[in-house]
Design a protein around this motif. Sequence first.
Motif, PDB file in Angstrom:
ATOM      1  N   TYR A  89      42.553  41.505  35.672  1.00  0.00           N
ATOM      2  CA  TYR A  89      42.448  42.713  34.869  1.00  0.00           C
ATOM      3  C   TYR A  89      42.842  43.889  35.736  1.00  0.00           C
ATOM      4  O   TYR A  89      42.167  44.172  36.724  1.00  0.00           O
ATOM      5  N   ILE A  90      43.908  44.568  35.372  1.00  0.00           N
ATOM      6  CA  ILE A  90      44.302  45.740  36.159  1.00  0.00           C
ATOM      7  C   ILE A  90      43.930  46.961  35.330  1.00  0.00           C
ATOM      8  O   ILE A  90      44.609  47.320  34.381  1.00  0.00           O
ATOM      9  N   LEU A  91      42.821  47.563  35.671  1.00  0.00           N
ATOM     10  CA  LEU A  91      42.351  48.721  34.917  1.00  0.00           C
ATOM     11  C   LEU A  91      42.694  49.976  35.698  1.00  0.00           C
ATOM     12  O   LEU A  91      43.186  49.912  36.809  1.00  0.00           O
ATOM     13  N   ARG A  92      42.374  51.099  35.102  1.00  0.00           N
ATOM     14  CA  ARG A  92      42.757  52.357  35.741  1.00  0.00           C
ATOM     15  C   ARG A  92      42.089  52.546  37.096  1.00  0.00           C
ATOM     16  O   ARG A  92      42.699  52.964  38.060  1.00  0.00           O
ATOM     17  N   GLN A  93      40.799  52.264  37.150  1.00  0.00           N
ATOM     18  CA  GLN A  93      40.084  52.509  38.394  1.00  0.00           C
ATOM     19  C   GLN A  93      39.713  51.233  39.140  1.00  0.00           C
ATOM     20  O   GLN A  93      39.103  51.304  40.186  1.00  0.00           O
ATOM     21  N   ALA A  94      40.014  50.101  38.539  1.00  0.00           N
ATOM     22  CA  ALA A  94      39.533  48.876  39.174  1.00  0.00           C
ATOM     23  C   ALA A  94      40.523  47.752  38.944  1.00  0.00           C
ATOM     24  O   ALA A  94      41.343  47.800  38.030  1.00  0.00           O
ATOM     25  N   ARG A  95      40.404  46.756  39.781  1.00  0.00           N
ATOM     26  CA  ARG A  95      41.169  45.536  39.565  1.00  0.00           C
ATOM     27  C   ARG A  95      40.222  44.360  39.739  1.00  0.00           C
ATOM     28  O   ARG A  95      39.589  44.214  40.802  1.00  0.00           O
ATOM     29  N   LEU A  96      40.128  43.554  38.707  1.00  0.00           N
ATOM     30  CA  LEU A  96      39.200  42.434  38.750  1.00  0.00           C
ATOM     31  C   LEU A  96      39.975  41.134  38.614  1.00  0.00           C
ATOM     32  O   LEU A  96      40.753  40.964  37.681  1.00  0.00           O
ATOM     33  N   ARG A  97      39.777  40.229  39.553  1.00  0.00           N
ATOM     34  CA  ARG A  97      40.456  38.941  39.496  1.00  0.00           C
ATOM     35  C   ARG A  97      39.418  37.851  39.565  1.00  0.00           C
ATOM     36  O   ARG A  97      38.478  37.930  40.357  1.00  0.00           O
ATOM     37  N   GLY A  98      39.559  36.855  38.756  1.00  0.00           N
ATOM     38  CA  GLY A  98      38.581  35.776  38.793  1.00  0.00           C
ATOM     39  C   GLY A  98      39.272  34.449  38.606  1.00  0.00           C
ATOM     40  O   GLY A  98      40.374  34.366  38.075  1.00  0.00           O
TER      41      GLY A  98
ATOM     42  N   LEU B 219      38.490  30.003  38.063  1.00  0.00           N
ATOM     43  CA  LEU B 219      37.591  28.876  37.887  1.00  0.00           C
ATOM     44  C   LEU B 219      38.379  27.619  38.230  1.00  0.00           C
ATOM     45  O   LEU B 219      39.483  27.426  37.748  1.00  0.00           O
ATOM     46  N   ASP B 220      37.772  26.767  39.045  1.00  0.00           N
ATOM     47  CA  ASP B 220      38.462  25.638  39.634  1.00  0.00           C
ATOM     48  C   ASP B 220      37.942  24.318  39.110  1.00  0.00           C
ATOM     49  O   ASP B 220      36.793  24.240  38.692  1.00  0.00           O
ATOM     50  N   SER B 221      38.733  23.272  39.205  1.00  0.00           N
ATOM     51  CA  SER B 221      38.217  21.972  38.812  1.00  0.00           C
ATOM     52  C   SER B 221      37.376  21.345  39.916  1.00  0.00           C
ATOM     53  O   SER B 221      36.773  20.301  39.716  1.00  0.00           O
ATOM     54  N   ASN B 222      37.319  21.949  41.071  1.00  0.00           N
ATOM     55  CA  ASN B 222      36.435  21.480  42.138  1.00  0.00           C
ATOM     56  C   ASN B 222      35.055  22.075  42.016  1.00  0.00           C
ATOM     57  O   ASN B 222      34.274  22.022  42.957  1.00  0.00           O
ATOM     58  N   GLY B 223      34.787  22.684  40.884  1.00  0.00           N
ATOM     59  CA  GLY B 223      33.469  23.261  40.693  1.00  0.00           C
ATOM     60  C   GLY B 223      33.298  24.566  41.417  1.00  0.00           C
ATOM     61  O   GLY B 223      32.198  24.913  41.835  1.00  0.00           O
ATOM     62  N   CYS B 224      34.370  25.318  41.542  1.00  0.00           N
ATOM     63  CA  CYS B 224      34.305  26.559  42.313  1.00  0.00           C
ATOM     64  C   CYS B 224      34.682  27.727  41.404  1.00  0.00           C
ATOM     65  O   CYS B 224      35.725  27.696  40.769  1.00  0.00           O
ATOM     66  N   ALA B 225      33.814  28.722  41.329  1.00  0.00           N
ATOM     67  CA  ALA B 225      34.107  29.901  40.526  1.00  0.00           C
ATOM     68  C   ALA B 225      34.123  31.091  41.462  1.00  0.00           C
ATOM     69  O   ALA B 225      33.258  31.228  42.312  1.00  0.00           O
ATOM     70  N   SER B 226      35.110  31.936  41.296  1.00  0.00           N
ATOM     71  CA  SER B 226      35.167  33.073  42.224  1.00  0.00           C
ATOM     72  C   SER B 226      35.628  34.315  41.489  1.00  0.00           C
ATOM     73  O   SER B 226      36.270  34.228  40.456  1.00  0.00           O
ATOM     74  N   ALA B 227      35.265  35.460  42.034  1.00  0.00           N
ATOM     75  CA  ALA B 227      35.671  36.732  41.447  1.00  0.00           C
ATOM     76  C   ALA B 227      35.871  37.732  42.565  1.00  0.00           C
ATOM     77  O   ALA B 227      35.227  37.653  43.607  1.00  0.00           O
ATOM     78  N   PHE B 228      36.745  38.661  42.316  1.00  0.00           N
ATOM     79  CA  PHE B 228      37.087  39.654  43.333  1.00  0.00           C
ATOM     80  C   PHE B 228      37.322  40.976  42.638  1.00  0.00           C
ATOM     81  O   PHE B 228      38.156  41.087  41.765  1.00  0.00           O
ATOM     82  N   LEU B 229      36.554  41.979  43.016  1.00  0.00           N
ATOM     83  CA  LEU B 229      36.657  43.280  42.365  1.00  0.00           C
ATOM     84  C   LEU B 229      37.036  44.344  43.378  1.00  0.00           C
ATOM     85  O   LEU B 229      36.448  44.431  44.446  1.00  0.00           O
ATOM     86  N   GLU B 230      38.031  45.134  43.025  1.00  0.00           N
ATOM     87  CA  GLU B 230      38.376  46.273  43.873  1.00  0.00           C
ATOM     88  C   GLU B 230      38.252  47.507  43.006  1.00  0.00           C
ATOM     89  O   GLU B 230      38.958  47.616  42.008  1.00  0.00           O
ATOM     90  N   GLU B 231      37.398  48.401  43.375  1.00  0.00           N
ATOM     91  CA  GLU B 231      37.170  49.574  42.541  1.00  0.00           C
ATOM     92  C   GLU B 231      37.520  50.835  43.307  1.00  0.00           C
ATOM     93  O   GLU B 231      37.126  51.003  44.457  1.00  0.00           O
ATOM     94  N   ARG B 232      38.220  51.706  42.660  1.00  0.00           N
ATOM     95  CA  ARG B 232      38.624  52.947  43.329  1.00  0.00           C
ATOM     96  C   ARG B 232      37.572  53.996  43.054  1.00  0.00           C
ATOM     97  O   ARG B 232      37.453  54.492  41.943  1.00  0.00           O
ATOM     98  N   LEU B 233      36.809  54.321  44.065  1.00  0.00           N
ATOM     99  CA  LEU B 233      35.744  55.290  43.871  1.00  0.00           C
ATOM    100  C   LEU B 233      36.294  56.707  43.874  1.00  0.00           C
ATOM    101  O   LEU B 233      35.807  57.578  43.180  1.00  0.00           O
ATOM    102  N   ASN B 234      37.284  56.927  44.664  1.00  0.00           N
ATOM    103  CA  ASN B 234      37.795  58.276  44.865  1.00  0.00           C
ATOM    104  C   ASN B 234      39.200  58.100  45.412  1.00  0.00           C
ATOM    105  O   ASN B 234      39.617  56.985  45.674  1.00  0.00           O
ATOM    106  N   MET B 235      39.884  59.151  45.634  1.00  0.00           N
ATOM    107  CA  MET B 235      41.229  59.037  46.188  1.00  0.00           C
ATOM    108  C   MET B 235      41.163  58.469  47.596  1.00  0.00           C
ATOM    109  O   MET B 235      40.594  59.070  48.495  1.00  0.00           O
ATOM    110  N   GLY B 236      41.702  57.301  47.799  1.00  0.00           N
ATOM    111  CA  GLY B 236      41.714  56.722  49.132  1.00  0.00           C
ATOM    112  C   GLY B 236      40.457  55.983  49.512  1.00  0.00           C
ATOM    113  O   GLY B 236      40.341  55.486  50.619  1.00  0.00           O
ATOM    114  N   LEU B 237      39.467  55.904  48.594  1.00  0.00           N
ATOM    115  CA  LEU B 237      38.220  55.208  48.906  1.00  0.00           C
ATOM    116  C   LEU B 237      38.082  54.056  47.928  1.00  0.00           C
ATOM    117  O   LEU B 237      37.977  54.258  46.727  1.00  0.00           O
ATOM    118  N   ASN B 238      38.083  52.844  48.434  1.00  0.00           N
ATOM    119  CA  ASN B 238      37.996  51.663  47.568  1.00  0.00           C
ATOM    120  C   ASN B 238      36.786  50.840  47.929  1.00  0.00           C
ATOM    121  O   ASN B 238      36.505  50.634  49.104  1.00  0.00           O
TER     122      ASN B 238
END
Lengths: 75, 322
Positions: free
Chosen positions: B269-278, B280-299
Amino acid sequence: MASRVALKVGGKGKNSGKGGRGGEGKSRTECLKEWTDWSLHKAKVIAHYGFIPLIIVIGMNSDPKPQLYQLLSPV
Amino acid sequence: MAGFPPPGATILGDAAAGKKIDEVGKKKVDYFNLPCPIPFEELQREAISIVPNLHMLSLKPELFEGMRFDFTKGLNPKFSLSHSVFMGPMELPSQGAETLKIPTAHYEFGANFIDPKLMLIGRVLTDGRLTARVKCDLTDDLSLKANAQLSNEPNMSHGMVNFDYKGKDYRTQLQLGDGSLFGASYIQSITPHLSMGGEVFWAGQHLKSGVGYAARYENDKMVATGQVASTGMVAMSYVQKVSEKVSLATDFMYNYLSRDVTASVGYDYILRQARLRGKLDSNGCASAFLEERLNMGLNFVLSAEIDHKKSDYKFGFGLTVG
Protein backbone atom coordinates in the motif's frame (compact mmCIF):
# COMPACT_ATOMS: atom_id res chain seq x y z
CA MET A 1 71.47 -31.93 -4.37
CA ALA A 2 70.80 -32.37 -0.69
CA SER A 3 70.97 -28.64 -0.08
CA ARG A 4 68.52 -27.93 -2.90
CA VAL A 5 66.02 -30.42 -1.49
CA ALA A 6 66.37 -28.87 1.93
CA LEU A 7 65.77 -25.36 0.54
CA LYS A 8 62.71 -26.48 -1.42
CA VAL A 9 61.13 -28.06 1.65
CA GLY A 10 61.33 -24.95 3.78
CA GLY A 11 59.22 -21.83 3.21
CA LYS A 12 57.62 -20.24 0.15
CA GLY A 13 59.92 -17.25 0.22
CA LYS A 14 63.11 -19.24 0.01
CA ASN A 15 61.71 -21.44 -2.72
CA SER A 16 61.15 -18.71 -5.26
CA GLY A 17 64.70 -17.52 -5.10
CA LYS A 18 66.69 -20.68 -4.88
CA GLY A 19 64.55 -23.23 -6.69
CA GLY A 20 65.10 -21.51 -10.02
CA ARG A 21 68.24 -23.39 -10.83
CA GLY A 22 66.50 -26.73 -11.16
CA GLY A 23 62.94 -26.26 -12.50
CA GLU A 24 62.73 -22.86 -14.21
CA GLY A 25 59.04 -23.17 -15.28
CA LYS A 26 57.80 -24.30 -11.90
CA SER A 27 59.38 -21.49 -9.98
CA ARG A 28 58.13 -18.88 -12.43
CA THR A 29 54.50 -19.85 -11.98
CA GLU A 30 55.02 -20.03 -8.26
CA CYS A 31 56.64 -16.63 -8.36
CA LEU A 32 53.74 -15.26 -10.37
CA LYS A 33 51.22 -16.78 -8.00
CA GLU A 34 53.06 -15.34 -5.06
CA TRP A 35 53.17 -11.91 -6.64
CA THR A 36 49.46 -11.96 -7.47
CA ASP A 37 48.64 -13.10 -3.94
CA TRP A 38 50.77 -10.37 -2.46
CA SER A 39 49.36 -7.65 -4.72
CA LEU A 40 45.78 -8.80 -4.12
CA HIS A 41 46.42 -8.71 -0.42
CA LYS A 42 47.89 -5.21 -0.61
CA ALA A 43 45.01 -4.04 -2.81
CA LYS A 44 42.56 -5.39 -0.29
CA VAL A 45 44.24 -3.55 2.56
CA ILE A 46 44.37 -0.32 0.55
CA ALA A 47 40.69 -0.65 -0.39
CA HIS A 48 39.75 -1.44 3.17
CA TYR A 49 41.40 1.63 4.67
CA GLY A 50 41.20 4.00 1.76
CA PHE A 51 37.72 3.62 0.27
CA ILE A 52 35.79 5.78 2.69
CA PRO A 53 38.47 8.52 2.78
CA LEU A 54 38.42 8.44 -1.03
CA ILE A 55 34.68 9.05 -1.09
CA ILE A 56 35.07 11.88 1.41
CA VAL A 57 37.84 13.52 -0.62
CA ILE A 58 35.87 13.25 -3.86
CA GLY A 59 32.76 14.57 -2.12
CA MET A 60 34.50 17.51 -0.50
CA ASN A 61 35.93 18.55 -3.86
CA SER A 62 32.68 18.37 -5.79
CA ASP A 63 30.71 21.55 -6.27
CA PRO A 64 29.04 23.25 -4.50
CA LYS A 65 32.04 22.75 -2.28
CA PRO A 66 30.98 21.99 1.29
CA GLN A 67 32.79 23.42 4.28
CA LEU A 68 35.00 21.34 6.54
CA TYR A 69 32.91 21.89 9.68
CA GLN A 70 29.90 20.39 7.90
CA LEU A 71 31.62 17.03 7.99
CA LEU A 72 31.47 16.91 11.74
CA SER A 73 28.50 18.97 12.83
CA PRO A 74 25.08 17.30 13.04
CA VAL A 75 23.13 20.06 11.31
CA MET B 1 18.06 -23.32 -1.48
CA ALA B 2 21.03 -23.98 0.79
CA GLY B 3 24.08 -25.39 -0.82
CA PHE B 4 23.66 -23.62 -4.14
CA PRO B 5 25.97 -20.76 -4.94
CA PRO B 6 24.27 -17.39 -4.52
CA PRO B 7 25.41 -15.91 -7.86
CA GLY B 8 22.99 -17.98 -9.87
CA ALA B 9 20.01 -16.61 -8.05
CA THR B 10 21.48 -13.13 -7.89
CA ILE B 11 22.31 -12.70 -11.56
CA LEU B 12 19.14 -14.15 -12.86
CA GLY B 13 17.13 -12.49 -10.17
CA ASP B 14 18.47 -9.13 -11.26
CA ALA B 15 17.94 -9.94 -14.90
CA ALA B 16 14.39 -11.13 -14.60
CA ALA B 17 13.15 -8.72 -12.05
CA GLY B 18 14.45 -5.52 -13.45
CA LYS B 19 13.26 -4.86 -16.96
CA LYS B 20 11.07 -1.97 -17.92
CA ILE B 21 9.89 -1.02 -21.40
CA ASP B 22 9.78 2.68 -22.11
CA GLU B 23 7.43 3.17 -25.06
CA VAL B 24 5.43 0.95 -27.32
CA GLY B 25 7.24 1.76 -30.55
CA LYS B 26 10.77 1.89 -29.21
CA LYS B 27 12.09 -1.36 -27.81
CA LYS B 28 14.29 -0.48 -24.93
CA VAL B 29 15.06 -2.57 -21.90
CA ASP B 30 16.08 -1.01 -18.62
CA TYR B 31 18.08 -3.07 -16.20
CA PHE B 32 17.32 -2.62 -12.57
CA ASN B 33 19.67 -4.06 -10.06
CA LEU B 34 17.79 -5.37 -7.09
CA PRO B 35 20.40 -5.18 -4.27
CA CYS B 36 20.61 -1.44 -4.64
CA PRO B 37 21.47 0.58 -1.53
CA ILE B 38 18.42 2.00 0.14
CA PRO B 39 18.95 5.79 0.04
CA PHE B 40 19.24 5.94 -3.72
CA GLU B 41 16.25 3.75 -4.24
CA GLU B 42 14.05 5.60 -1.81
CA LEU B 43 14.68 8.76 -3.76
CA GLN B 44 13.45 7.19 -6.94
CA ARG B 45 10.57 5.37 -5.39
CA GLU B 46 9.04 8.41 -3.75
CA ALA B 47 9.53 10.69 -6.69
CA ILE B 48 8.23 8.42 -9.45
CA SER B 49 5.54 5.91 -8.63
CA ILE B 50 4.36 5.22 -12.14
CA VAL B 51 5.65 1.89 -13.25
CA PRO B 52 5.45 -1.12 -10.93
CA ASN B 53 8.99 -2.15 -11.74
CA LEU B 54 10.01 -2.72 -8.17
CA HIS B 55 7.62 -5.58 -7.70
CA MET B 56 10.03 -7.87 -5.93
CA LEU B 57 10.41 -5.29 -3.22
CA SER B 58 6.76 -5.70 -2.37
CA LEU B 59 7.49 -9.16 -1.18
CA LYS B 60 10.92 -8.59 0.28
CA PRO B 61 11.19 -5.49 2.40
CA GLU B 62 14.16 -5.19 4.71
CA LEU B 63 12.71 -6.76 7.80
CA PHE B 64 14.79 -6.39 10.91
CA GLU B 65 14.61 -7.07 14.62
CA GLY B 66 15.55 -4.57 17.27
CA MET B 67 16.06 -0.87 17.15
CA ARG B 68 17.46 0.97 14.19
CA PHE B 69 18.31 4.63 13.86
CA ASP B 70 19.61 6.10 10.62
CA PHE B 71 20.74 9.63 10.14
CA THR B 72 21.73 10.88 6.72
CA LYS B 73 23.31 14.26 6.43
CA GLY B 74 23.59 15.80 3.01
CA LEU B 75 26.46 18.17 2.50
CA ASN B 76 25.83 18.53 -1.20
CA PRO B 77 23.19 17.34 -3.62
CA LYS B 78 25.72 14.68 -4.54
CA PHE B 79 27.60 13.95 -1.34
CA SER B 80 26.16 12.76 1.96
CA LEU B 81 27.30 11.07 5.12
CA SER B 82 25.25 8.59 7.06
CA HIS B 83 25.34 7.40 10.64
CA SER B 84 23.41 4.36 11.65
CA VAL B 85 22.94 2.70 15.02
CA PHE B 86 21.50 -0.75 15.44
CA MET B 87 20.75 -2.64 18.64
CA GLY B 88 19.12 -5.97 18.63
CA PRO B 89 19.52 -9.72 18.31
CA MET B 90 21.39 -11.01 15.31
CA GLU B 91 20.56 -14.43 14.05
CA LEU B 92 23.29 -17.00 13.68
CA PRO B 93 22.98 -19.80 11.15
CA SER B 94 22.29 -22.92 13.13
CA GLN B 95 21.96 -26.50 12.04
CA GLY B 96 19.22 -27.48 14.45
CA ALA B 97 15.59 -26.47 14.50
CA GLU B 98 16.10 -23.67 17.02
CA THR B 99 17.34 -20.26 16.04
CA LEU B 100 20.37 -18.87 17.82
CA LYS B 101 20.28 -15.18 18.49
CA ILE B 102 23.01 -13.06 19.92
CA PRO B 103 22.32 -9.52 21.07
CA THR B 104 24.56 -7.09 19.22
CA ALA B 105 24.88 -3.38 18.91
CA HIS B 106 26.81 -1.60 16.22
CA TYR B 107 27.39 1.77 14.73
CA GLU B 108 27.85 2.15 11.03
CA PHE B 109 29.35 5.13 9.29
CA GLY B 110 28.74 5.63 5.64
CA ALA B 111 29.61 8.04 2.87
CA ASN B 112 27.77 8.33 -0.44
CA PHE B 113 28.75 10.17 -3.53
CA ILE B 114 26.05 10.04 -6.17
CA ASP B 115 26.65 11.54 -9.56
CA PRO B 116 24.89 10.63 -12.83
CA LYS B 117 28.13 9.08 -14.04
CA LEU B 118 29.72 7.80 -10.86
CA MET B 119 28.22 6.42 -7.72
CA LEU B 120 30.32 5.50 -4.70
CA ILE B 121 28.79 4.12 -1.55
CA GLY B 122 30.78 2.95 1.42
CA ARG B 123 29.71 1.72 4.81
CA VAL B 124 31.96 0.73 7.65
CA LEU B 125 30.97 -0.97 10.90
CA THR B 126 32.57 -0.75 14.30
CA ASP B 127 34.12 -4.17 13.89
CA GLY B 128 35.96 -3.06 10.79
CA ARG B 129 33.79 -4.58 8.11
CA LEU B 130 33.54 -2.44 5.01
CA THR B 131 30.80 -2.66 2.41
CA ALA B 132 31.68 -0.83 -0.76
CA ARG B 133 29.68 -0.29 -3.95
CA VAL B 134 30.90 1.47 -7.02
CA LYS B 135 28.94 2.17 -10.16
CA CYS B 136 30.65 3.95 -13.00
CA ASP B 137 29.39 4.70 -16.51
CA LEU B 138 32.42 4.19 -18.66
CA THR B 139 30.60 5.14 -21.84
CA ASP B 140 26.94 5.70 -22.70
CA ASP B 141 26.32 2.01 -23.08
CA LEU B 142 28.93 0.34 -20.94
CA SER B 143 28.87 0.55 -17.20
CA LEU B 144 30.98 -0.98 -14.51
CA LYS B 145 29.63 -2.02 -11.15
CA ALA B 146 31.68 -3.37 -8.33
CA ASN B 147 30.76 -4.40 -4.89
CA ALA B 148 32.85 -5.74 -2.09
CA GLN B 149 32.63 -6.72 1.53
CA LEU B 150 35.97 -6.51 3.22
CA SER B 151 36.67 -7.56 6.74
CA ASN B 152 39.65 -7.86 9.02
CA GLU B 153 39.21 -11.57 9.44
CA PRO B 154 41.11 -13.61 6.89
CA ASN B 155 39.10 -15.34 4.17
CA MET B 156 35.97 -13.41 4.99
CA SER B 157 36.26 -10.84 2.23
CA HIS B 158 34.32 -11.02 -1.01
CA GLY B 159 34.22 -8.90 -4.10
CA MET B 160 32.39 -8.88 -7.37
CA VAL B 161 32.71 -6.84 -10.55
CA ASN B 162 30.02 -6.52 -13.24
CA PHE B 163 30.32 -5.12 -16.69
CA ASP B 164 26.97 -4.16 -18.20
CA TYR B 165 26.52 -3.43 -21.85
CA LYS B 166 23.27 -1.92 -23.00
CA GLY B 167 22.30 -2.34 -26.62
CA LYS B 168 19.28 -1.04 -28.52
CA ASP B 169 16.91 -3.66 -27.21
CA TYR B 170 19.10 -5.99 -25.27
CA ARG B 171 21.43 -6.03 -22.35
CA THR B 172 24.34 -8.22 -21.48
CA GLN B 173 26.23 -8.54 -18.28
CA LEU B 174 29.52 -10.12 -17.41
CA GLN B 175 30.20 -10.87 -13.79
CA LEU B 176 33.50 -11.74 -12.16
CA GLY B 177 33.84 -12.55 -8.53
CA ASP B 178 36.47 -13.71 -6.13
CA GLY B 179 36.87 -17.38 -5.63
CA SER B 180 36.95 -17.72 -9.42
CA LEU B 181 33.32 -16.91 -9.93
CA PHE B 182 32.23 -16.18 -13.44
CA GLY B 183 28.80 -15.34 -14.79
CA ALA B 184 27.28 -13.92 -17.93
CA SER B 185 23.72 -13.03 -18.78
CA TYR B 186 21.80 -11.75 -21.74
CA ILE B 187 18.30 -10.29 -21.96
CA GLN B 188 16.47 -9.38 -25.12
CA SER B 189 13.13 -7.72 -25.48
CA ILE B 190 11.00 -9.68 -27.92
CA THR B 191 7.90 -7.51 -28.04
CA PRO B 192 7.26 -4.21 -26.28
CA HIS B 193 5.89 -6.18 -23.38
CA LEU B 194 7.80 -9.43 -23.36
CA SER B 195 11.47 -9.93 -22.73
CA MET B 196 13.45 -13.10 -22.33
CA GLY B 197 16.93 -13.88 -21.31
CA GLY B 198 19.38 -16.43 -20.13
CA GLU B 199 22.41 -16.71 -17.98
CA VAL B 200 25.31 -18.99 -17.36
CA PHE B 201 27.53 -19.10 -14.32
CA TRP B 202 30.49 -21.02 -13.11
CA ALA B 203 31.72 -21.09 -9.54
CA GLY B 204 35.27 -22.36 -9.37
CA GLN B 205 35.48 -22.75 -5.66
CA HIS B 206 32.38 -24.85 -5.30
CA LEU B 207 32.97 -26.48 -8.69
CA LYS B 208 29.42 -25.72 -9.73
CA SER B 209 28.14 -24.37 -12.95
CA GLY B 210 24.68 -23.67 -14.18
CA VAL B 211 22.47 -22.31 -16.88
CA GLY B 212 19.24 -20.44 -16.39
CA TYR B 213 16.46 -18.88 -18.44
CA ALA B 214 14.05 -16.13 -17.59
CA ALA B 215 11.09 -14.42 -19.13
CA ARG B 216 9.21 -11.32 -18.17
CA TYR B 217 5.89 -10.02 -19.43
CA GLU B 218 4.58 -6.69 -18.34
CA ASN B 219 2.14 -3.99 -19.16
CA ASP B 220 0.88 -0.95 -17.29
CA LYS B 221 -1.03 -2.93 -14.76
CA MET B 222 0.88 -6.10 -14.15
CA VAL B 223 4.23 -7.78 -14.28
CA ALA B 224 4.72 -11.52 -14.58
CA THR B 225 8.08 -13.21 -14.49
CA GLY B 226 9.30 -16.74 -14.60
CA GLN B 227 12.72 -18.25 -14.31
CA VAL B 228 14.28 -21.69 -14.41
CA ALA B 229 17.84 -22.60 -13.52
CA SER B 230 19.81 -25.79 -13.71
CA THR B 231 20.54 -25.49 -9.99
CA GLY B 232 17.02 -26.79 -9.61
CA MET B 233 15.28 -23.51 -9.05
CA VAL B 234 11.96 -22.68 -10.66
CA ALA B 235 10.48 -19.33 -9.67
CA MET B 236 7.45 -17.47 -10.87
CA SER B 237 6.04 -14.19 -9.70
CA TYR B 238 3.11 -12.01 -10.54
CA VAL B 239 2.39 -8.45 -9.48
CA GLN B 240 -0.83 -6.65 -10.19
CA LYS B 241 -1.27 -2.97 -9.70
CA VAL B 242 -4.84 -2.87 -8.44
CA SER B 243 -5.04 0.88 -8.07
CA GLU B 244 -2.71 3.86 -7.74
CA LYS B 245 -2.11 3.07 -4.12
CA VAL B 246 -2.35 -0.70 -3.94
CA SER B 247 -0.32 -3.47 -5.50
CA LEU B 248 -0.76 -7.14 -4.87
CA ALA B 249 1.91 -9.70 -5.54
CA THR B 250 2.35 -13.40 -5.43
CA ASP B 251 5.45 -15.54 -5.70
CA PHE B 252 6.13 -19.22 -6.16
CA MET B 253 9.51 -20.86 -5.74
CA TYR B 254 10.19 -24.53 -6.30
CA ASN B 255 13.43 -26.44 -6.23
CA TYR B 256 13.10 -29.65 -8.20
CA LEU B 257 16.32 -31.09 -6.84
CA SER B 258 15.70 -30.57 -3.16
CA ARG B 259 11.88 -30.67 -3.43
CA ASP B 260 11.51 -27.43 -1.57
CA VAL B 261 8.42 -25.36 -2.23
CA THR B 262 7.55 -21.87 -1.07
CA ALA B 263 4.59 -19.80 -2.11
CA SER B 264 3.85 -16.34 -0.84
CA VAL B 265 1.25 -13.65 -1.24
CA GLY B 266 1.88 -10.01 -0.49
CA TYR B 267 0.49 -6.54 -0.68
CA ASP B 268 1.95 -3.09 -1.01
CA TYR B 269 0.00 0.00 0.00
CA ILE B 270 1.62 3.24 -1.07
CA LEU B 271 -0.25 5.96 0.75
CA ARG B 272 0.49 9.63 1.00
CA GLN B 273 2.26 9.50 4.32
CA ALA B 274 3.02 5.84 4.67
CA ARG B 275 4.01 2.71 2.87
CA LEU B 276 2.81 -0.61 4.17
CA ARG B 277 4.04 -3.92 2.81
CA GLY B 278 2.98 -7.29 4.06
CA LYS B 279 3.53 -10.87 3.09
CA LEU B 280 2.15 -14.27 4.00
CA ASP B 281 4.21 -17.36 3.32
CA SER B 282 3.52 -21.04 2.92
CA ASN B 283 6.23 -21.69 5.51
CA GLY B 284 3.92 -20.29 8.12
CA CYS B 285 5.56 -16.90 8.14
CA ALA B 286 3.64 -13.62 8.18
CA SER B 287 5.43 -10.33 8.00
CA ALA B 288 4.66 -6.64 7.69
CA PHE B 289 6.73 -3.55 7.20
CA LEU B 290 5.52 -0.02 7.72
CA GLU B 291 7.31 3.18 6.84
CA GLU B 292 5.55 6.30 7.96
CA ARG B 293 6.56 9.83 7.17
CA LEU B 294 6.16 11.83 10.32
CA ASN B 295 7.55 15.04 8.97
CA MET B 296 9.76 16.21 6.16
CA GLY B 297 12.82 14.01 6.29
CA LEU B 298 11.69 12.10 9.39
CA ASN B 299 10.50 8.53 8.84
CA PHE B 300 9.32 6.03 11.37
CA VAL B 301 9.78 2.35 10.57
CA LEU B 302 8.07 -0.68 12.07
CA SER B 303 8.89 -4.23 11.13
CA ALA B 304 7.26 -7.45 12.26
CA GLU B 305 7.86 -11.05 11.27
CA ILE B 306 6.06 -13.95 12.87
CA ASP B 307 7.23 -17.44 12.01
CA HIS B 308 4.72 -19.91 13.35
CA LYS B 309 6.63 -22.97 12.26
CA LYS B 310 9.81 -22.10 14.08
CA SER B 311 8.08 -20.06 16.78
CA ASP B 312 10.34 -17.15 16.00
CA TYR B 313 8.88 -13.69 16.58
CA LYS B 314 10.74 -10.65 15.43
CA PHE B 315 9.70 -7.09 15.99
CA GLY B 316 11.66 -4.03 15.18
CA PHE B 317 11.27 -0.30 15.18
CA GLY B 318 13.37 2.53 13.96
CA LEU B 319 13.68 6.11 12.95
CA THR B 320 15.24 7.43 9.75
CA VAL B 321 16.29 11.02 9.57
CA GLY B 322 17.27 12.66 6.32
